[in-house]
Design an enzyme around this catalytic site. Structure first.
Site, PDB file in Angstrom:
ATOM      1  N   GLY A 560      43.858   1.715   9.147  1.00  0.00           N
ATOM      2  CA  GLY A 560      44.096   0.282   9.082  1.00  0.00           C
ATOM      3  C   GLY A 560      42.824  -0.499   9.311  1.00  0.00           C
ATOM      4  N   GLY A 561      42.975  -1.812   9.413  1.00  0.00           N
ATOM      5  CA  GLY A 561      41.813  -2.667   9.528  1.00  0.00           C
ATOM      6  C   GLY A 561      41.032  -2.454  10.813  1.00  0.00           C
ATOM      7  CG  PHE A 562      41.008  -4.292  13.883  1.00  0.00           C
ATOM      8  CD1 PHE A 562      39.837  -4.713  14.469  1.00  0.00           C
ATOM      9  CD2 PHE A 562      41.676  -5.130  13.035  1.00  0.00           C
ATOM     10  CE1 PHE A 562      39.347  -5.982  14.222  1.00  0.00           C
ATOM     11  CE2 PHE A 562      41.197  -6.390  12.779  1.00  0.00           C
ATOM     12  CZ  PHE A 562      40.030  -6.827  13.360  1.00  0.00           C
ATOM     13  CB  SER A 564      41.850   6.329  12.061  1.00  0.00           C
ATOM     14  OG  SER A 564      40.675   5.923  11.382  1.00  0.00           O
ATOM     15  CG  ASP A 679      47.941  -7.666   6.937  1.00  0.00           C
ATOM     16  OD1 ASP A 679      47.884  -8.053   5.750  1.00  0.00           O
ATOM     17  OD2 ASP A 679      47.308  -6.698   7.374  1.00  0.00           O
TER      18      ASP A 679
END
Length: 906
Positions: A560-562, A564, A679
């Protein structure tokens, strides 16, 4: 001196009754006036004095509380009974209608009466109305009808015209004549529940006020809302009838059916005419069979769930339905029992119930009043059927409306519709409700002051004058000492710092302004060795425990964006998903981590992923989720391998739509504070092999309190799913999530990504496949939302379906999903439906609205290539250029901003 005439007549009557009591009463088919009797006649009998021709029914002086173990003789009623089962089907009910030792049932030429000869006045406690002819006899028919007849056998009065709690087979129930339950199985006087007909429906109601002058009734069940009910016409309801097959609401002509409700298991033919409809003392409506020689059996009952009754538990208790019945407990905010119900745990008291029409000092009502919240997801009956007392205002206005009303005991407020429901009279139990449940608040009064507080003012003044200066001096000294110690600690070298614990002030941190969030604050500049302690959250794991659970973080299942995501197994053998956060050196990363914990750890819903625990050891910060073994929706929906045509079938897709909508609706309206996901996309919708659908990844969520404006400016989300308001510097509300969800719905229908591919995206989309979609004549633009608008207007919804399904879908359901999706994509955020309404439209409990073409114009324009909205074009919009490709800048563009621009590297 001779006695007065009225006293003499009473003595003669009592003497005649005493003589008659010595004779045994034998049941007959006709009873002729004059006739008087009391319960003395039936001490040694079953109480029957009148039989129907076939002995199916009997009229009796009935002791409802008498059993073999108890020979209680204190409570008798004049009733019509089903002979075999001793079930009362009609009772002479009124105040004082109980047959006690001195009360007499009298049959005369003027009718039937119940009266007390020892009373000062001989006014009857109950009587038949004035009759047009003298009574010749009292008879009972095999239908259960008790009738007074004249000399020509014409009916002067019938019990069928004045039903009590029971409707017999073939008996009509008309408008204005309710069925009223008995107080209990032993007390047949009128109770608190009734079945009443309206021109549109049949309703079960609960009397919340005991005032006979102005009783207040609360509806808790409607025949039209029952899942088994079918509407046959739109005529006005005139009467109701029951037979062996079901319940029928009939039109004025008596033959046309307005509603019918068929029983799932009709009784056998032998007992088909023994069917009755009864409002029992608990408030449930039951269809019963009264067959000769057989036990009374329930054929159908409503409401089916105990927790849908007004009072299955004590007042304000939380009712939880289970397989073996319901359980009762106090909500967390009302943790103590008082007088059979729940009371505030802080010692405050609930105000006494006052009739709504009572006069009181409104100014005094506002003073010293506070409210206790029942908590998220707790519902109450008024929010189901009652009309709102006010609508369109914010929650504080609802609170003020209750505070200014002396008879108001609390209120429920539904945020999605801004509806306010005030509570009056008795308050029933509460139940666990869905995502759109109204928030409940109960009015409380402060506890009485302790005896010590009643000391004289002079003593308090003396003590206060001596103690306060001393305490203030001590506190000042301690504060100066703490400040000096803090300065010395800050100057200490980093390697000499001790590992300490720090408490993050989450609400303050989450409300940081955009300017303040650009740089880490002093409170966030924490050492790597400092712990993060947040009370009230799930299990806290050590890094070593999670390293062992994931076998050294070997099984990566997502990114993801921030961080794993890795698959792990805890010591209890349960499988979990462990998210290891990356890039925590930046202030945004630390805020992101704390936001996820604050949101997920305190939100619980069947369609939201559950946080099992977390780890916070300096820079090592991880989240532990429940494991969804089918992965994310995009993996299942967009997966293509070779020439395989395997695809998610339509029923499963519709199930995903409904489940995801309910999860988002709960975030928006079911929590203590509104939560924006920010999101919404297929990657954040998780599935399992048991049909579970859960919203995941709250890393970009934003908490909003009712007092806040609902606006924030930091752009968040993923390209292709962002609402137009993100790019227009417009207010961001929960309707931004609604827009994103509309895009997801179209992708579920099509089985492909919506976004128009740019050359730099070809490689990215090659991994997810590019086949399928609408018919070839409408795919030239490559932008599916524009195609969906066009084909919807032409009524060609089947062509929008994923071709891999080869038409295996209900076209009406496809149309419903497309219509809902386009409504979610309206350019004007205020004209998009709420997620609660979206959920209702998707599951069919509400008709799908028709999208407005004028609010979808921007989708067509982008699909036809009239504007260029790549990230570079966004910069053009920011510069305020007036036109491009002939399109005015006043037009709201779709959301196509790169993910890196929004939330950092992914």
């Amino acid at each position: 001196m001779a006695p007065p005439p009225d006293l003499l007549s009473r003595l003669i009557l009592l003497l005649s009754l005493a003589v008659a009591a010595a004779a045994r009463i034998v049941p007959v088919q006709y009873l002729y006036p004059p006739f008087n009797l009391t319960y003395f006649h039936f001490i040694d009998t079953n109480g029957a004095f009148l039989l129907s021709p076939g002995s199916n029914f009997s009229a009796a002086v009935y002791n409802a509380g008498a059993t073999e173990a108890s020979d209680s003789q204190s409570c008798f009623f004049f009733s019509v009974l089903h002979t075999a089962s001793r079930t009362p089907v009609w009772t002479a009910t009124a105040a004082g209608s109980t047959l006690l030792e001195s009360v007499v049932l009298s049959l005369s030429a003027t009718g039937l009466r119940l009266f007390d000869p020892s009373a000062a006045q001989l006014d009857p406690a109950w009587s038949t109305p004035r009759l047009r002819e003298p009574v010749a006899a009292l008879r009972l028919l095999d239908t259960g009808e008790l009738a007074l007849i004249d000399a020509r056998n014409a009916t002067l009065w019938s019990s069928l015209d004045r039903p009590t709690d029971t409707l017999i087979h073939g008996q009509p129930l008309r408008l204005g004549t309710p069925l009223t339950s008995s107080a209990s199985d032993q007390d047949l006087s009128p109770g608190a529940y009734r079945l009443v007909l309206t021109p549109n429906d049949a309703l079960l109601q609960w009397a919340t006020s005991s005032s006979s002058a102005s009783p207040a009734f609360l509806t808790y069940w409607a025949l039209s809302s029952d899942p088994a009910a079918v509407q046959d016409s739109s005529h006005a309801v005139a009467s109701m009838a029951v037979n062996a097959s079901g319940i029928y609401l009939l039109a004025e002509n008596g033959r046309g059916t307005v509603y019918r409700l068929l029983f799932p298991s009709p009784p056998p033919a032998a007992s088909s005419k023994g069917i009755i409809l009864k409002v029992d003392p608990s408030g449930r409506l039951r269809a019963l069979t009264l067959a000769a020689g057989a036990a009374v059996a329930t054929v159908w009952a409503a409401p089916a769930n105990d927790c849908d009754l007004p009072l299955p538990c004590p007042s304000l208790s939380l009712c939880t339905a289970g397989g073996n019945g319901s359980t009762c407990m106090c909500p967390d905010a009302l943790s103590t029992y008082s007088n059979g119900g729940c009371a505030p745990a802080d010692g405050s008291s609930l105000p006494a119930a006052i009739p709504p029409d009572s006069s009181c000092d409104a100014g005094k009502a506002v003073k010293k009043v506070s409210y206790v919240s029942l908590g998220a997801g707790i519902g109450y009956l008024p929010t189901k059927f009652a009309q709102a007392d006010a609508s369109g205002d914010a929650l504080p206005a609802c609170r003020d409306l209750c505070s200014a009303n002396c008879s108001c005991l609390g209120f429920f407020y539904r945020n999605s519709s801004r509806s306010c429901f005030l509570l009056h009279g008795r308050i029933g139990s509460v139940f666990r409700a869905g995502a759109d449940a109204a928030a409940g608040f109960i009015k409380t009064l402060p506890p009485p002051p302790p005896a010590s507080s009643r000391r004289s003012l002079s003593l308090i003044t003396i003590v206060f004058g001596i103690v306060f200066p001393t305490v203030a001096a001590v506190l000042m000294s301690l504060l100066l000492y703490a400040m000096g110690a803090q300065c010395l600690r800050r100057r200490r070298p980093q390697h000499l710092k001790k590992s300490t614990s720090s408490w993050f002030k989450l609400p303050a941190m989450l409300s940081l302004s955009r300017a303040a969030s650009s740089a880490p604050s002093a409170s966030e500049d924490l050492g790597d060795d400092e712990d993060v302690l947040i009370p009230g959250l799930p299990t806290r794991f050590t890094y070593g425990e999670l390293d062992a659970a994931t076998d050294g973080f070997k099984w990566q299942i997502g990114c993801g964006g921030f961080g794993s995501v890795f698959r792990g197994e805890l010591p209890d053998r349960s499988t979990v998903a462990v998210k290891r956060m990356n890039g925590l050196g930046a202030g945004q990363g630390r805020r992101e981590f704390l936001t996820e914990i604050a949101v997920i750890g305190n939100v619980h819903h069947v369609n939201l992923v559950k946080l099992r625990g977390f780890c916070a050891e300096g820079a090592r910060q991880l989240l532990v989720y429940e494991f969804m073994n089918q992965g994310s929706l995009d993996q299942t929906l967009f997966r293509r391998s070779g020439n395989s045509t395997a695809a998610l079938e339509w029923p499963a897709r519709l199930h995903v739509c409904v489940g995801a909508a309910r999860g988002l609706a709960y975030l928006h309206g079911g929590c203590d504070r509104k939560i924006l996901h920010c999101d919404v996309k297929p990657e954040n919708i998780l599935l399992d092999d048991r049909g579970g659908v859960k919203i995941a990844d709250f890393g970009l969520a934003k908490l909003m309190s009712p007092e806040q404006s609902g606006l924030f400016t930091t752009m968040r989300g993923t390209r292709g799913y962002l609402a137009p308001e993100w790019l227009m510097n417009a207010p961001i509300t929960d309707k931004a999530d609604v827009y994103s969800f509309g895009m997801v719905l179209l992708e579920i229908v099509r089985g492909r990504k919506n976004s128009k591919k740019q050359p730099e995206e070809e490689e990215e989309h090659a991994t997810t496949g590019s086949s399928g979609g609408a018919s070839s004549e409408h795919t030239t633009s490559g932008y599916f939302p524009a195609v969906a608008v066009e084909l919807h207007e032409q009524g060609r919804h089947a062509e929008l379906l994923d071709p891999r399904l080869e038409g295996r879908a209900d076209v009406a359901q496809v149309e419903r999903v497309v219509r809902v999706a386009l409504c979610c994509l309206h350019e004007d955020a205020a004209l998009r439906p709420t997620m609660a309404i979206v959920s209702a439209m998707l599951d069919g409990s509400m008709d799908a609205a028709e999208p407005r073409p004028d609010l979808l114009r921007y989708l067509r324009m982008y699909g036809r290539g009239l504007v260029d909205l790549r990230p570079a074009a966004v910069g053009w919009m920011a510069k305020g250029s007036d036109t491009t490709a002939g399109v005015s800048s006043s037009w709201s563009p779709p959301s196509c901003v790169s993910a890196q621009q929004l939330s950092g590297p992914r």
